[in-house]
Design an enzyme around this catalytic site. Structure first.
Site, PDB file in Angstrom:
ATOM      1  N   TYR A  45       0.804  -1.230   0.000  1.00 57.30           N
ATOM      2  CA  TYR A  45       0.000   0.000   0.000  1.00 57.30           C
ATOM      3  C   TYR A  45       0.832   1.273   0.000  1.00 57.30           C
ATOM      4  O   TYR A  45       0.312   2.367  -0.175  1.00 57.30           O
ATOM      5  CB  TYR A  45      -0.980   0.019   1.191  1.00 57.30           C
ATOM      6  N   LYS A  46       2.143   1.125   0.215  1.00 55.06           N
ATOM      7  CA  LYS A  46       3.005   2.286   0.293  1.00 55.06           C
ATOM      8  C   LYS A  46       4.198   2.005  -0.600  1.00 55.06           C
ATOM      9  O   LYS A  46       4.221   1.014  -1.317  1.00 55.06           O
ATOM     10  CB  LYS A  46       3.460   2.392   1.754  1.00 55.06           C
ATOM     11  N   GLY A  92      -3.163   7.631  14.619  1.00 56.03           N
ATOM     12  CA  GLY A  92      -3.324   9.033  14.227  1.00 56.03           C
ATOM     13  C   GLY A  92      -4.758   9.246  13.771  1.00 56.03           C
ATOM     14  O   GLY A  92      -5.391   8.299  13.282  1.00 56.03           O
ATOM     15  N   ASP A  93      -5.265  10.486  13.877  1.00 53.03           N
ATOM     16  CA  ASP A  93      -6.674  10.684  13.494  1.00 53.03           C
ATOM     17  C   ASP A  93      -6.857  10.887  11.989  1.00 53.03           C
ATOM     18  O   ASP A  93      -7.949  11.142  11.514  1.00 53.03           O
ATOM     19  CB  ASP A  93      -7.291  11.843  14.293  1.00 53.03           C
ATOM     20  N   ASP A 206       5.983  -5.767 -34.486  1.00 52.74           N
ATOM     21  CA  ASP A 206       6.720  -6.404 -33.389  1.00 52.74           C
ATOM     22  C   ASP A 206       7.664  -7.481 -33.951  1.00 52.74           C
ATOM     23  O   ASP A 206       7.435  -8.677 -33.774  1.00 52.74           O
ATOM     24  CB  ASP A 206       5.670  -7.011 -32.425  1.00 52.74           C
TER      25      ASP A 206
HETATM   26  C1  SPV Z   1       4.899  -8.817 -25.633  1.00 56.35           C
HETATM   27  O1  SPV Z   1       4.143  -8.262 -24.851  1.00 56.35           O
HETATM   28  O2  SPV Z   1       5.558  -8.221 -26.492  1.00 56.35           O
HETATM   29  C2  SPV Z   1       5.076 -10.271 -25.573  1.00 56.35           C
HETATM   30  C3  SPV Z   1       3.983 -11.116 -25.086  1.00 56.35           C
HETATM   31  O3  SPV Z   1       6.106 -10.743 -25.985  1.00 56.35           O
HETATM   32  S1  SPV Z   1       3.093 -11.632 -26.473  1.00 56.35           S
HETATM   33  O4  SPV Z   1       2.653 -10.468 -27.211  1.00 56.35           O
HETATM   34  O5  SPV Z   1       1.972 -12.424 -25.990  1.00 56.35           O
HETATM   35  O6  SPV Z   1       3.983 -12.448 -27.298  1.00 56.35           O
HETATM   36 MG    MG Z   2       7.273  -9.457 -27.117  1.00 57.20          MG
END
Ligand code: SPV
Ligand code: MG
Length: 433
Positions: A45-46, A92-93, A206
């Site tokens: 929590y902190k 503490g309050d 990607d």
């Molecule tokens: C990413 O988040 O880039 C990953 C996970 O590698 S996945 O997209 O599921 O491959």
């Molecule tokens: Mg990835």
């Protein structure tokens, strides 16, 4: 007449005059027991405590007026009140309002059940103490302090959660998002710098196209505004010779872990599965990459986690398990098992089988396609890290597209306003200091 018993809970890792005043006042009421919250509870929590539980307990046991110190491994007051039945609970309050309010109500009801009493001391603002806490928070982001925190968390909690961050603002969300469920806080433990989200945010596919310099820029932006540990998506880790340098750089920056996947050649996102051409690297070469990486490290804090793509590529459970054991043997500090099934069945089967021969190596899952699985279910199956890998960017993109189209449709911005936060909110969202 025997002395009254008094109970006070603390989470602090710095004792200042304010604490001494409260301790003195509490000790005047009777024999004072201090419940020191464990690291896990404080972190929930902190900020993460800079001194471990043992140090903080020792610190308080040496203070005049403290009769004894006990360990408290929960945030609420119910359990400690029922266990110690103090005549007086001191607080503490400042908990009359805010997230601790339900805990106050619970404490009063438990105290009433056995005739205990609540004594609240007025909270006084002190700029020096505020500044001290501000400095403590800043320290938590220093590379040497941040890096080891993932391992530490893994030693404290059976399951930790991470959410993706791909820039400063998503870093802030990962850092600050918090909910309270009956006074009990919940927040993410760590951040995942996803290759998918980092690439997507830059308008790129990607496919390991965004180079390390650019990815390090992302890490830096996130680190500048956060303190939580970072797990970096290292794709395939690149060539073994380059990988050694990558891990050294990440370690120096204060990243806590890299996850590399056992693929070779042009990397495609795993969620395509066999719909596109993807090649798994042989076990020996990947083990070499892991060992080279491990040998380059300078600290024991940094983790190299091996990600297994056998289930994604239809190579079967036995292949996945064989790889997992080999990668651990080569030095991997954790195993990520990936799947694109709609249910967690195969991931759970892997976990059950893996755990038959390995009880301790952390297991990581990314429940993107099997998103109905709960953290509780994962924990019961022996999984230690759940990564929410892409939900922030996946929710932001449709929201932004809809806003853009609303403006196009109306040839003005008015209709989009209701979808937007106010101008005042956005200009004050990030404080200048
Ligand atoms: C990413 O988040 O880039 C990953 C996970 O590698 S996945 O997209 O599921 O491959
Ligand atoms: Mg990835």
């Amino acid at each position: 007449m025997s002395k009254k018993t008094v109970y006070l809970v603390t989470s602090t890792d710095t004792i200042h005059g304010g604490h001494i005043d409260i301790i003195q006042k509490a000790a005047e009421l009777g024999e004072l027991t201090i419940g020191v919250l464990t690291d896990e509870v404080v972190a929930s929590y902190k900020r993460f405590p800079l001194l471990c539980f043992e140090e903080r307990a020792k610190m308080f046991s040496g203070v005049k007026g403290v009769a004894r110190v006990v360990r408290q491994d929960y945030l609420g007051y119910k359990e400690c009140l029922l266990e110690h039945k103090p005549d007086i609970l001191v607080h503490g309050d400042d908990w009359k309002e805010g997230f601790l309010k339900p805990l106050r109500e619970e404490a009063i009801s438990v105290l009433n059940s056995y005739g205990g009493k609540l004594v609240e001391f007025p909270y006084t603002y002190n700029s020096q103490y505020e500044h001290l806490e501000y400095m403590r928070k800043k320290q938590a982001s220093i590379p040497d302090v941040r890096r080891g925190r993932l391992k530490k968390l893994l030693s404290l909690k059976p399951l930790i959660t991470a959410i993706e961050a791909h820039n400063g603002i998503t870093g802030l969300i990962a850092e600050k998002a918090q909910i309270f469920d009956c006074g009990k806080p919940n927040q993410f433990d760590a951040m995942w710098i996803s290759s998918l989200c980092d690439s997507t945010a830059k308008g790129k596919p990607d496919i390991e196209l965004v180079d390390m310099s650019s990815r390090i820029r992302t890490i830096d932006d996130i680190m500048e505004v956060t303190t939580k540990p970072i797990i970096f998506d290292g794709d395939t880790g690149g060539m073994t010779e380059h990988f050694s340098y990558t891990v050294k750089t990440l370690e120096r920056l204060g990243v806590s872990a890299i996850i590399i996947e056992d693929k070779i050649g042009l990397k495609r996102n795993s969620l395509f599965g066999n719909d596109v051409e993807q090649t798994q690297i042989d076990i020996v070469s990947f083990c070499e990459k892991i060992s080279e990486g491990k040998n380059s490290l300078k600290t024991k804090d940094f983790m190299i986690i091996a990600r297994i793509e056998s289930l994604i590529l239809g190579k079967g459970m036995n292949d996945a398990l064989k790889r997992a054991y080999s990668f651990v043997e080569a030095g991997a500090d954790g195993i990520m098992i990936h799947s694109r099934e709609k249910t967690p069945t195969e991931v759970f089967e892997f976990s059950r089988e893996f755990r038959k021969n390995n009880k301790s190596t952390p297991l990581v899952v990314v429940p993107s396609s099997f998103s109905s699985v709960t953290e509780e279910e994962c924990m019961k199956q022996g999984i230690n890290i759940v990564i929410y890998a892409n939900q922030l960017i996946r929710s932001a993109f449709p929201a932004m597209m809809e806003t853009a189209q609303t403006i196009l449709r109306n040839k003005r911005a008015l209709e989009a306003d209701e979808r937007c936060m106010s101008i005042n909110e956005i200009i004050t969202l990030i404080p200048e200091k």
